[in-house]
Scaffold this motif. Structure first.
Motif, PDB file in Angstrom:
ATOM      1  N   GLU A 160       0.841  -1.203   0.000  1.00 43.17           N
ATOM      2  CA  GLU A 160       0.000   0.000   0.000  1.00 43.17           C
ATOM      3  C   GLU A 160       0.872   1.247   0.000  1.00 43.17           C
ATOM      4  O   GLU A 160       0.600   2.205  -0.731  1.00 43.17           O
ATOM      5  N   PHE A 161       1.932   1.232   0.814  1.00 46.86           N
ATOM      6  CA  PHE A 161       2.831   2.390   0.840  1.00 46.86           C
ATOM      7  C   PHE A 161       3.528   2.569  -0.498  1.00 46.86           C
ATOM      8  O   PHE A 161       3.614   3.684  -1.023  1.00 46.86           O
ATOM      9  N   ASP A 162       4.032   1.478  -1.062  1.00 43.10           N
ATOM     10  CA  ASP A 162       4.731   1.567  -2.346  1.00 43.10           C
ATOM     11  C   ASP A 162       3.819   2.123  -3.438  1.00 43.10           C
ATOM     12  O   ASP A 162       4.241   2.941  -4.261  1.00 43.10           O
ATOM     13  N   LEU A 163       2.563   1.685  -3.433  1.00 42.83           N
ATOM     14  CA  LEU A 163       1.596   2.149  -4.425  1.00 42.83           C
ATOM     15  C   LEU A 163       1.319   3.629  -4.258  1.00 42.83           C
ATOM     16  O   LEU A 163       1.341   4.404  -5.224  1.00 42.83           O
ATOM     17  N   LEU A 164       1.064   4.053  -3.012  1.00 42.57           N
ATOM     18  CA  LEU A 164       0.771   5.465  -2.754  1.00 42.57           C
ATOM     19  C   LEU A 164       1.968   6.339  -3.095  1.00 42.57           C
ATOM     20  O   LEU A 164       1.824   7.397  -3.726  1.00 42.57           O
ATOM     21  N   ALA A 165       3.167   5.903  -2.699  1.00 40.66           N
ATOM     22  CA  ALA A 165       4.370   6.693  -2.964  1.00 40.66           C
ATOM     23  C   ALA A 165       4.618   6.850  -4.462  1.00 40.66           C
ATOM     24  O   ALA A 165       5.020   7.919  -4.933  1.00 40.66           O
ATOM     25  N   LEU A 166       4.361   5.795  -5.216  1.00 43.77           N
ATOM     26  CA  LEU A 166       4.547   5.860  -6.668  1.00 43.77           C
ATOM     27  C   LEU A 166       3.625   6.894  -7.291  1.00 43.77           C
ATOM     28  O   LEU A 166       4.064   7.765  -8.050  1.00 43.77           O
ATOM     29  N   LEU A 167       2.336   6.817  -6.963  1.00 40.71           N
ATOM     30  CA  LEU A 167       1.368   7.754  -7.536  1.00 40.71           C
ATOM     31  C   LEU A 167       1.625   9.189  -7.080  1.00 40.71           C
ATOM     32  O   LEU A 167       1.452  10.143  -7.843  1.00 40.71           O
ATOM     33  N   ALA A 168       2.064   9.341  -5.811  1.00 41.75           N
ATOM     34  CA  ALA A 168       2.242  10.669  -5.236  1.00 41.75           C
ATOM     35  C   ALA A 168       3.448  11.404  -5.792  1.00 41.75           C
ATOM     36  O   ALA A 168       3.524  12.633  -5.699  1.00 41.75           O
ATOM     37  N   GLN A 179       2.197  -0.576 -15.691  1.00 44.49           N
ATOM     38  CA  GLN A 179       3.346   0.125 -15.124  1.00 44.49           C
ATOM     39  C   GLN A 179       3.356   0.017 -13.608  1.00 44.49           C
ATOM     40  O   GLN A 179       4.408  -0.226 -12.986  1.00 44.49           O
ATOM     41  N   ILE A 180       2.183   0.187 -12.993  1.00 47.51           N
ATOM     42  CA  ILE A 180       2.081   0.098 -11.532  1.00 47.51           C
ATOM     43  C   ILE A 180       2.467  -1.299 -11.068  1.00 47.51           C
ATOM     44  O   ILE A 180       3.243  -1.473 -10.117  1.00 47.51           O
ATOM     45  N   ILE A 181       1.913  -2.311 -11.743  1.00 43.38           N
ATOM     46  CA  ILE A 181       2.196  -3.688 -11.358  1.00 43.38           C
ATOM     47  C   ILE A 181       3.689  -3.985 -11.502  1.00 43.38           C
ATOM     48  O   ILE A 181       4.296  -4.654 -10.661  1.00 43.38           O
ATOM     49  N   SER A 182       4.300  -3.462 -12.552  1.00 41.63           N
ATOM     50  CA  SER A 182       5.717  -3.693 -12.785  1.00 41.63           C
ATOM     51  C   SER A 182       6.577  -3.047 -11.700  1.00 41.63           C
ATOM     52  O   SER A 182       7.526  -3.654 -11.193  1.00 41.63           O
ATOM     53  N   GLU A 183       6.237  -1.811 -11.311  1.00 45.96           N
ATOM     54  CA  GLU A 183       7.080  -1.071 -10.376  1.00 45.96           C
ATOM     55  C   GLU A 183       6.812  -1.433  -8.920  1.00 45.96           C
ATOM     56  O   GLU A 183       7.734  -1.408  -8.100  1.00 45.96           O
ATOM     57  N   VAL A 184       5.574  -1.751  -8.586  1.00 47.40           N
ATOM     58  CA  VAL A 184       5.233  -2.052  -7.192  1.00 47.40           C
ATOM     59  C   VAL A 184       5.367  -3.534  -6.878  1.00 47.40           C
ATOM     60  O   VAL A 184       5.922  -3.926  -5.861  1.00 47.40           O
ATOM     61  N   TRP A 185       4.858  -4.373  -7.794  1.00 46.51           N
ATOM     62  CA  TRP A 185       4.894  -5.824  -7.559  1.00 46.51           C
ATOM     63  C   TRP A 185       6.069  -6.511  -8.239  1.00 46.51           C
ATOM     64  O   TRP A 185       6.300  -7.686  -8.063  1.00 46.51           O
ATOM     65  N   ARG A 186       6.802  -5.761  -9.063  1.00 42.50           N
ATOM     66  CA  ARG A 186       7.973  -6.291  -9.747  1.00 42.50           C
ATOM     67  C   ARG A 186       7.644  -7.507 -10.593  1.00 42.50           C
ATOM     68  O   ARG A 186       8.376  -8.505 -10.597  1.00 42.50           O
ATOM     69  N   THR A 215      -9.699   6.471 -10.653  1.00 44.40           N
ATOM     70  CA  THR A 215      -9.616   5.408 -11.648  1.00 44.40           C
ATOM     71  C   THR A 215      -9.818   5.990 -13.038  1.00 44.40           C
ATOM     72  O   THR A 215     -10.810   6.678 -13.291  1.00 44.40           O
ATOM     73  N   VAL A 216      -8.875   5.754 -13.923  1.00 43.61           N
ATOM     74  CA  VAL A 216      -8.998   6.182 -15.314  1.00 43.61           C
ATOM     75  C   VAL A 216      -9.389   4.935 -16.102  1.00 43.61           C
ATOM     76  O   VAL A 216      -8.568   4.055 -16.350  1.00 43.61           O
ATOM     77  N   ARG A 217     -10.653   4.862 -16.443  1.00 40.46           N
ATOM     78  CA  ARG A 217     -11.209   3.647 -17.021  1.00 40.46           C
ATOM     79  C   ARG A 217     -10.426   3.163 -18.239  1.00 40.46           C
ATOM     80  O   ARG A 217     -10.142   3.916 -19.164  1.00 40.46           O
ATOM     81  N   GLY A 218     -10.077   1.892 -18.197  1.00 41.35           N
ATOM     82  CA  GLY A 218      -9.372   1.278 -19.315  1.00 41.35           C
ATOM     83  C   GLY A 218      -7.890   1.588 -19.383  1.00 41.35           C
ATOM     84  O   GLY A 218      -7.190   1.074 -20.262  1.00 41.35           O
ATOM     85  N   VAL A 219      -7.389   2.422 -18.453  1.00 38.75           N
ATOM     86  CA  VAL A 219      -5.979   2.809 -18.503  1.00 38.75           C
ATOM     87  C   VAL A 219      -5.262   2.473 -17.192  1.00 38.75           C
ATOM     88  O   VAL A 219      -4.335   1.666 -17.161  1.00 38.75           O
ATOM     89  N   GLY A 220      -5.705   3.107 -16.106  1.00 33.12           N
ATOM     90  CA  GLY A 220      -5.016   2.891 -14.838  1.00 33.12           C
ATOM     91  C   GLY A 220      -5.515   3.821 -13.761  1.00 33.12           C
ATOM     92  O   GLY A 220      -6.723   4.035 -13.616  1.00 33.12           O
ATOM     93  N   TYR A 221      -4.568   4.436 -13.024  1.00 35.14           N
ATOM     94  CA  TYR A 221      -4.928   5.288 -11.887  1.00 35.14           C
ATOM     95  C   TYR A 221      -4.050   6.537 -11.862  1.00 35.14           C
ATOM     96  O   TYR A 221      -2.939   6.550 -12.384  1.00 35.14           O
ATOM     97  N   ARG A 222      -4.607   7.571 -11.230  1.00 31.85           N
ATOM     98  CA  ARG A 222      -3.787   8.762 -10.980  1.00 31.85           C
ATOM     99  C   ARG A 222      -4.179   9.352  -9.645  1.00 31.85           C
ATOM    100  O   ARG A 222      -5.294   9.161  -9.159  1.00 31.85           O
ATOM    101  N   LEU A 223      -3.225  10.045  -9.044  1.00 33.37           N
ATOM    102  CA  LEU A 223      -3.477  10.680  -7.761  1.00 33.37           C
ATOM    103  C   LEU A 223      -3.913  12.110  -7.997  1.00 33.37           C
ATOM    104  O   LEU A 223      -3.242  12.874  -8.697  1.00 33.37           O
ATOM    105  N   VAL A 224      -5.033  12.476  -7.416  1.00 32.03           N
ATOM    106  CA  VAL A 224      -5.572  13.827  -7.544  1.00 32.03           C
ATOM    107  C   VAL A 224      -5.187  14.591  -6.293  1.00 32.03           C
ATOM    108  O   VAL A 224      -5.689  14.307  -5.195  1.00 32.03           O
ATOM    109  N   ALA A 225      -4.275  15.536  -6.414  1.00 28.76           N
ATOM    110  CA  ALA A 225      -3.801  16.266  -5.265  1.00 28.76           C
ATOM    111  C   ALA A 225      -4.923  17.085  -4.644  1.00 28.76           C
ATOM    112  O   ALA A 225      -5.591  17.867  -5.332  1.00 28.76           O
TER     113      ALA A 225
END
Length: 228
Positions: A160-168, A179-186, A215-225
């Motif tokens: 959870e921390f790795d995911l949040l830190a990546l998006l942030a 990309q998220i799966i590759s960087e967080v879950w390796r 959630t960006v449908r069909g693509v992935g996720y982004r953090l909204v500051a």
């Protein structure tokens, strides 16, 4: 890698231990929650992963997971027949790193074990300084891996921390699921996608900011500051 298998069914444990041994794991078998807790000695993290079946004879598996997390930071994979999202989120909130639903494919299980055992690039990077990301009321301290909202610390699991830190690190930028799966879950294994969804849901609940991760449908996720 040493692996602690917590499974009360001796036949299941024997078959799984044989498979894991063929893939290079040294397996310790615990038949109950109490045996598992006794195996996790306080001297250090001797196991690379804990594979925890929730259907134990002496204690509720969720209770055991909570006790394990208080004792060690060793990655925990829950194994259960409960496939609903609420059960998964509950397990993650207790500190589990992943969740495998029965019946599972052996290849799937092995992929998940390898994925959770890999440390994030952020872990162990506590080389000093006060490197922190601030997003409105949210503060993310990278060296200490601590997250707080309005000054109150929020307990997150490793992933959870790795995911949040990546998006942030790039607010507003859309991260593709791959990309998220590759960087967080390796891993590039497609089955991790469901785990990603569960982790996003858990983060939204723990931070009590459902709009923070979009959630960006069909693509992935982004953090909204959030607004400051």
């Amino acid at each position: 890698m040493r692996l602690l298998l917590v499974e009360d069914d001796n036949h299941v444990a024997a078959a799984l231990s044989a498979v894991l041994a063929r893939h290079g794991f040294e397996v310790t078998h615990a038949r109950s929650g109490e045996e598992a807790l006794q195996a996790l000695v306080p001297e250090g993290d001797v196991f690379g992963v804990v594979l925890l079946d929730l259907g134990l004879p002496d204690q509720d598996g969720y209770e055991v997971c909570g006790k394990i997390r208080k004792r060690t930071s060793t990655p925990v994979i829950m194994v259960t027949a409960r496939s609903d999202v609420r059960s998964r989120i509950h397990g993650l909130n207790l500190g589990a790193d992943d969740y495998v639903v029965k019946p599972y494919d052996t290849g799937e299980l092995l992929a998940r074990i390898h994925a959770v055992s890999r440390r994030s690039v952020h872990e162990g990077a506590g080389g000093g300084g006060d490197t922190a990301l601030r997003l409105g009321p949210v503060r993310i301290e990278l060296p200490t891996r601590q997250v707080s909202v309005d000054g109150s610390v929020v307990q997150l699991t490793r992933k959870e921390f790795d995911l949040l830190a990546l998006l942030a690190q790039r607010p507003g930028v859309v991260f593709r699921r791959e990309q998220i799966i590759s960087e967080v879950w390796r891993t590039s294994w497609e089955g991790t996608g469901r785990t990603l969804e569960v982790h996003v849901a858990s983060l939204r609940a723990k931070l009590r900011m459902p709009a923070l991760i979009e959630t960006v449908r069909g693509v992935g996720y982004r953090l909204v500051a959030p607004a400051t």
